[in-house]
Design an enzyme around this catalytic site. Structure first.
Site, PDB file in Angstrom:
ATOM      1  N   HIS A 190       0.844  -1.186   0.000  1.00  0.00           N
ATOM      2  CA  HIS A 190       0.000   0.000   0.000  1.00  0.00           C
ATOM      3  C   HIS A 190       0.887   1.246   0.000  1.00  0.00           C
ATOM      4  O   HIS A 190       2.114   1.151   0.154  1.00  0.00           O
ATOM      5  CB  HIS A 190      -0.928   0.012   1.222  1.00  0.00           C
ATOM      6  CG  HIS A 190      -0.216  -0.109   2.529  1.00  0.00           C
ATOM      7  ND1 HIS A 190       0.525   0.898   3.084  1.00  0.00           N
ATOM      8  CD2 HIS A 190      -0.109  -1.141   3.392  1.00  0.00           C
ATOM      9  CE1 HIS A 190       1.031   0.510   4.226  1.00  0.00           C
ATOM     10  NE2 HIS A 190       0.676  -0.746   4.440  1.00  0.00           N
TER      11      HIS A 190
HETATM   12  P1  TYD Z   1      -1.518  -2.629   7.387  1.00  0.00           P
HETATM   13  O1  TYD Z   1      -1.078  -1.217   7.514  1.00  0.00           O
HETATM   14  O2  TYD Z   1      -2.222  -3.019   6.125  1.00  0.00           O
HETATM   15  O3  TYD Z   1      -0.316  -3.614   7.658  1.00  0.00           O
HETATM   16  P2  TYD Z   1       1.099  -3.784   6.906  1.00  0.00           P
HETATM   17  O4  TYD Z   1       1.347  -2.575   6.075  1.00  0.00           O
HETATM   18  O5  TYD Z   1       2.077  -3.911   7.990  1.00  0.00           O
HETATM   19  O6  TYD Z   1       1.049  -5.036   6.101  1.00  0.00           O
HETATM   20  O7  TYD Z   1      -2.463  -2.957   8.647  1.00  0.00           O
HETATM   21  C1  TYD Z   1      -2.925  -4.261   8.904  1.00  0.00           C
HETATM   22  C2  TYD Z   1      -4.161  -4.153   9.791  1.00  0.00           C
HETATM   23  O8  TYD Z   1      -3.807  -3.594  11.055  1.00  0.00           O
HETATM   24  C3  TYD Z   1      -5.284  -3.294   9.224  1.00  0.00           C
HETATM   25  O9  TYD Z   1      -6.508  -3.930   9.517  1.00  0.00           O
HETATM   26  C4  TYD Z   1      -5.191  -2.018   9.993  1.00  0.00           C
HETATM   27  C5  TYD Z   1      -4.583  -2.428  11.309  1.00  0.00           C
HETATM   28  N1  TYD Z   1      -3.721  -1.399  11.883  1.00  0.00           N
HETATM   29  C6  TYD Z   1      -4.145  -0.671  12.974  1.00  0.00           C
HETATM   30  O10 TYD Z   1      -5.272  -0.852  13.498  1.00  0.00           O
HETATM   31  N2  TYD Z   1      -3.314   0.269  13.511  1.00  0.00           N
HETATM   32  C7  TYD Z   1      -2.081   0.511  12.983  1.00  0.00           C
HETATM   33  O11 TYD Z   1      -1.329   1.387  13.495  1.00  0.00           O
HETATM   34  C8  TYD Z   1      -1.656  -0.244  11.835  1.00  0.00           C
HETATM   35  C9  TYD Z   1      -0.323  -0.008  11.206  1.00  0.00           C
HETATM   36  C10 TYD Z   1      -2.502  -1.179  11.328  1.00  0.00           C
END
Ligand code: TYD
Length: 153
Positions: free
Chosen positions: A67
């Site tokens: 993303h």
């Molecule tokens: P995501 O940012 O997509 O993870 P990564 O980039 O590490 O693969 O987030 C994964 C899930 O966690 C999504 O449902 C949102 C949640 N999340 C939070 O609730 N708070 C946060 O600070 C982060 C980074 C993610």
């Protein structure tokens, strides 16, 4: 500290390029009892620290990220082990291998990132410029590229 080429341009929204993402050499206090690194807000990062999160227990072959963020800036550190961060500004790409607790990768706004090749036991620390906000995410790559390429360079 690493230089942030074009950071002011990037922050103004006038020009965002992959080279704005650079390694920051963090302070390191070496000691026979174990090394120590610290990060101070307003001193070592080009943004105010609002949030810290970390990835751990990552199974072999897993990929994180996938993303981009409209506004969020981050610093990514391999606190333990190693992994690769692939960065893409919609035109150019580069991959950075992180494996030192005293090296942070600054990732500016409007950069698609994918984190792969986690070693066993790797811990990925992320320091972020804002609280979690799903509306700040691009989760669709094509939509991100369209918006990123709209920015004048
Ligand atoms: P995501 O940012 O997509 O993870 P990564 O980039 O590490 O693969 O987030 C994964 C899930 O966690 C999504 O449902 C949102 C949640 N999340 C939070 O609730 N708070 C946060 O600070 C982060 C980074 C993610």
């Amino acid at each position: 500290m690493a230089r942030f080429i074009g950071r002011n341009k990037a922050e103004s929204g006038a020009n965002i390029v992959i080279d704005d993402c650079q390694i920051i050499d963090l302070p390191r206090i070496t000691d026979p009892r174990g090394n120590l690194t610290f990060i101070e807000g307003g001193r070592h990062l080009p943004f105010e620290i609002k949030r810290v999160y970390y990835l751990y227990d990552v199974p072999g072959g897993a990929e994180r990220g996938g993303h981009a963020h409209k506004d969020l800036k981050q610093l990514i550190v391999a606190l333990s082990g190693s992994f690769d961060v692939r960065l893409d500004d919609g035109r150019a790409q580069k991959t950075v291998h992180l494996n030192r607790g005293y090296n942070g990768l600054y990732v500016c706004s409007m950069i698609w990132r994918e984190i792969t090749n986690f070693s066993s036991g790797a811990v990925c620390l992320v320091i972020a410029s804002n609280h979690y906000d799903e509306s700040d995410y691009y989760r669709d790559y094509a939509g991100f590229v369209t918006d990123a390429q709209r920015v004048a360079r």
